[in-house]
Motif scaffolding. Structure first.
Motif, PDB file in Angstrom:
ATOM      1  N   PRO A 132      88.480 -24.272  28.797  1.00 51.11           N
ATOM      2  CA  PRO A 132      88.240 -22.831  28.859  1.00 51.11           C
ATOM      3  C   PRO A 132      89.147 -22.016  27.939  1.00 51.11           C
ATOM      4  N   MET A 133      90.279 -22.554  27.562  1.00 51.98           N
ATOM      5  CA  MET A 133      91.194 -21.837  26.665  1.00 51.98           C
ATOM      6  C   MET A 133      90.594 -21.685  25.267  1.00 51.98           C
ATOM      7  N   THR A 134      89.856 -22.698  24.817  1.00 46.67           N
ATOM      8  CA  THR A 134      89.264 -22.657  23.478  1.00 46.67           C
ATOM      9  C   THR A 134      87.744 -22.532  23.514  1.00 46.67           C
ATOM     10  N   ASP A 135      87.152 -22.516  24.710  1.00 46.30           N
ATOM     11  CA  ASP A 135      85.706 -22.450  24.901  1.00 46.30           C
ATOM     12  C   ASP A 135      85.003 -23.579  24.135  1.00 46.30           C
ATOM     13  N   THR A 136      85.545 -24.779  24.262  1.00 44.70           N
ATOM     14  CA  THR A 136      84.978 -25.940  23.592  1.00 44.70           C
ATOM     15  C   THR A 136      84.696 -27.051  24.594  1.00 44.70           C
ATOM     16  N   TYR A 137      83.701 -27.849  24.236  1.00 48.55           N
ATOM     17  CA  TYR A 137      83.386 -29.065  24.982  1.00 48.55           C
ATOM     18  C   TYR A 137      83.754 -30.261  24.117  1.00 48.55           C
ATOM     19  N   GLU A 138      84.166 -31.317  24.750  1.00 49.40           N
ATOM     20  CA  GLU A 138      84.349 -32.589  24.076  1.00 49.40           C
ATOM     21  C   GLU A 138      82.960 -33.222  23.955  1.00 49.40           C
ATOM     22  N   ILE A 139      82.593 -33.644  22.747  1.00 47.67           N
ATOM     23  CA  ILE A 139      81.321 -34.324  22.533  1.00 47.67           C
ATOM     24  C   ILE A 139      81.594 -35.823  22.578  1.00 47.67           C
ATOM     25  N   LEU A 140      81.036 -36.492  23.579  1.00 48.16           N
ATOM     26  CA  LEU A 140      81.270 -37.923  23.756  1.00 48.16           C
ATOM     27  C   LEU A 140      80.284 -38.766  22.958  1.00 48.16           C
ATOM     28  N   GLU A 141      79.035 -38.299  22.847  1.00 47.71           N
ATOM     29  CA  GLU A 141      78.003 -39.031  22.113  1.00 47.71           C
ATOM     30  C   GLU A 141      77.037 -38.044  21.475  1.00 47.71           C
ATOM     31  N   GLY A 142      76.501 -38.430  20.307  1.00 51.69           N
ATOM     32  CA  GLY A 142      75.446 -37.654  19.672  1.00 51.69           C
ATOM     33  C   GLY A 142      75.825 -37.014  18.357  1.00 51.69           C
ATOM     34  N   LEU A 143      77.131 -36.812  18.117  1.00 57.22           N
ATOM     35  CA  LEU A 143      77.585 -36.195  16.869  1.00 57.22           C
ATOM     36  C   LEU A 143      78.777 -36.942  16.301  1.00 57.22           C
ATOM     37  N   SER A 144      78.926 -36.814  14.985  1.00 57.44           N
ATOM     38  CA  SER A 144      80.125 -37.311  14.326  1.00 57.44           C
ATOM     39  C   SER A 144      80.722 -36.168  13.514  1.00 57.44           C
ATOM     40  N   GLU A 145      81.909 -36.351  13.007  1.00 49.88           N
ATOM     41  CA  GLU A 145      82.559 -35.320  12.200  1.00 49.88           C
ATOM     42  C   GLU A 145      81.812 -35.057  10.893  1.00 49.88           C
ATOM     43  N   GLN A 146      80.967 -35.970  10.453  1.00 50.03           N
ATOM     44  CA  GLN A 146      80.235 -35.814   9.208  1.00 50.03           C
ATOM     45  C   GLN A 146      78.926 -35.033   9.378  1.00 50.03           C
ATOM     46  N   ASP A 147      78.490 -34.807  10.604  1.00 48.75           N
ATOM     47  CA  ASP A 147      77.221 -34.118  10.849  1.00 48.75           C
ATOM     48  C   ASP A 147      77.319 -32.631  10.568  1.00 48.75           C
ATOM     49  N   TYR A 148      76.203 -32.061  10.115  1.00 50.04           N
ATOM     50  CA  TYR A 148      76.059 -30.618   9.984  1.00 50.04           C
ATOM     51  C   TYR A 148      75.209 -30.138  11.144  1.00 50.04           C
ATOM     52  N   ILE A 149      75.635 -29.012  11.751  1.00 51.71           N
ATOM     53  CA  ILE A 149      74.871 -28.460  12.861  1.00 51.71           C
ATOM     54  C   ILE A 149      74.600 -26.987  12.582  1.00 51.71           C
ATOM     55  N   ALA A 150      73.634 -26.443  13.307  1.00 49.18           N
ATOM     56  CA  ALA A 150      73.252 -25.040  13.153  1.00 49.18           C
ATOM     57  C   ALA A 150      73.486 -24.294  14.451  1.00 49.18           C
ATOM     58  N   PHE A 151      73.730 -22.986  14.323  1.00 52.06           N
ATOM     59  CA  PHE A 151      73.804 -22.130  15.505  1.00 52.06           C
ATOM     60  C   PHE A 151      72.414 -22.105  16.124  1.00 52.06           C
ATOM     61  N   PRO A 152      72.291 -22.277  17.436  1.00 56.07           N
ATOM     62  CA  PRO A 152      70.973 -22.409  18.068  1.00 56.07           C
ATOM     63  C   PRO A 152      70.204 -21.090  18.196  1.00 56.07           C
ATOM     64  N   ASP A 153      69.744 -20.566  17.080  1.00 56.05           N
ATOM     65  CA  ASP A 153      68.942 -19.340  17.068  1.00 56.05           C
ATOM     66  C   ASP A 153      67.496 -19.697  17.396  1.00 56.05           C
ATOM     67  N   PRO A 154      66.946 -19.181  18.509  1.00 61.46           N
ATOM     68  CA  PRO A 154      65.588 -19.579  18.922  1.00 61.46           C
ATOM     69  C   PRO A 154      64.501 -19.194  17.925  1.00 61.46           C
ATOM     70  N   GLU A 155      64.757 -18.205  17.074  1.00 61.98           N
ATOM     71  CA  GLU A 155      63.758 -17.806  16.085  1.00 61.98           C
ATOM     72  C   GLU A 155      63.792 -18.682  14.836  1.00 61.98           C
ATOM     73  N   LEU A 156      64.947 -19.250  14.535  1.00 63.56           N
ATOM     74  CA  LEU A 156      65.102 -20.028  13.300  1.00 63.56           C
ATOM     75  C   LEU A 156      65.133 -21.534  13.511  1.00 63.56           C
ATOM     76  N   CYS A 157      65.593 -21.961  14.646  1.00 62.11           N
ATOM     77  CA  CYS A 157      65.765 -23.388  14.888  1.00 62.11           C
ATOM     78  C   CYS A 157      64.505 -23.982  15.515  1.00 62.11           C
ATOM     79  N   VAL A 158      63.778 -24.693  14.690  1.00 60.67           N
ATOM     80  CA  VAL A 158      62.597 -25.425  15.142  1.00 60.67           C
ATOM     81  C   VAL A 158      62.654 -26.810  14.531  1.00 60.67           C
ATOM     82  N   GLU A 159      62.146 -27.761  15.265  1.00 62.62           N
ATOM     83  CA  GLU A 159      62.134 -29.153  14.812  1.00 62.62           C
ATOM     84  C   GLU A 159      61.464 -29.244  13.442  1.00 62.62           C
ATOM     85  N   GLY A 160      62.159 -29.845  12.470  1.00 62.15           N
ATOM     86  CA  GLY A 160      61.600 -30.061  11.141  1.00 62.15           C
ATOM     87  C   GLY A 160      61.819 -28.933  10.156  1.00 62.15           C
TER      88      GLY A 160
END
Length: 86
Positions: free
Chosen positions: A38-66
């Motif tokens: 709660p101090m940094t508002d972060t979650y530990e990611i245990l599976e699914g991502l690596s430091e090399q991955d690029y991610i996007a802010f989850p904007d419902p209007e812009l983020c669609v599969e593909g």
């Protein structure tokens, strides 16, 4: 891998995912969360991502599969007084 909670999205069934880039396109990628800080508002990611991955802010209007991805920072350029790309 710590990740800001702002990038984590939740499905209707409560499962968690992020919008990640794969081969120049967005994909809805499941992630497994660990402890929340709660101090940094972060979650530990245990599976699914690596430091090399690029991610996007989850904007419902812009983020669609593909959807095509880019690494350009168009919004920041506009905020700094530059010309924005339509």
């Amino acid at each position: 891998l710590p990740l800001s909670s702002a990038f984590i999205a939740f499905d209707e069934d409560g499962s968690t995912f992020v919008w990640a880039e794969k081969s120049g396109k967005l994909e809805k990628r499941p992630v497994v969360l660990g402890e929340y800080d709660p101090m940094t508002d972060t979650y530990e990611i245990l599976e699914g991502l690596s430091e090399q991955d690029y991610i996007a802010f989850p904007d419902p209007e812009l983020c669609v599969e593909g959807a095509a991805t880019t690494h350009e920072v168009v919004a920041a350029e506009a905020a700094e007084g530059g010309e924005a790309t339509p």
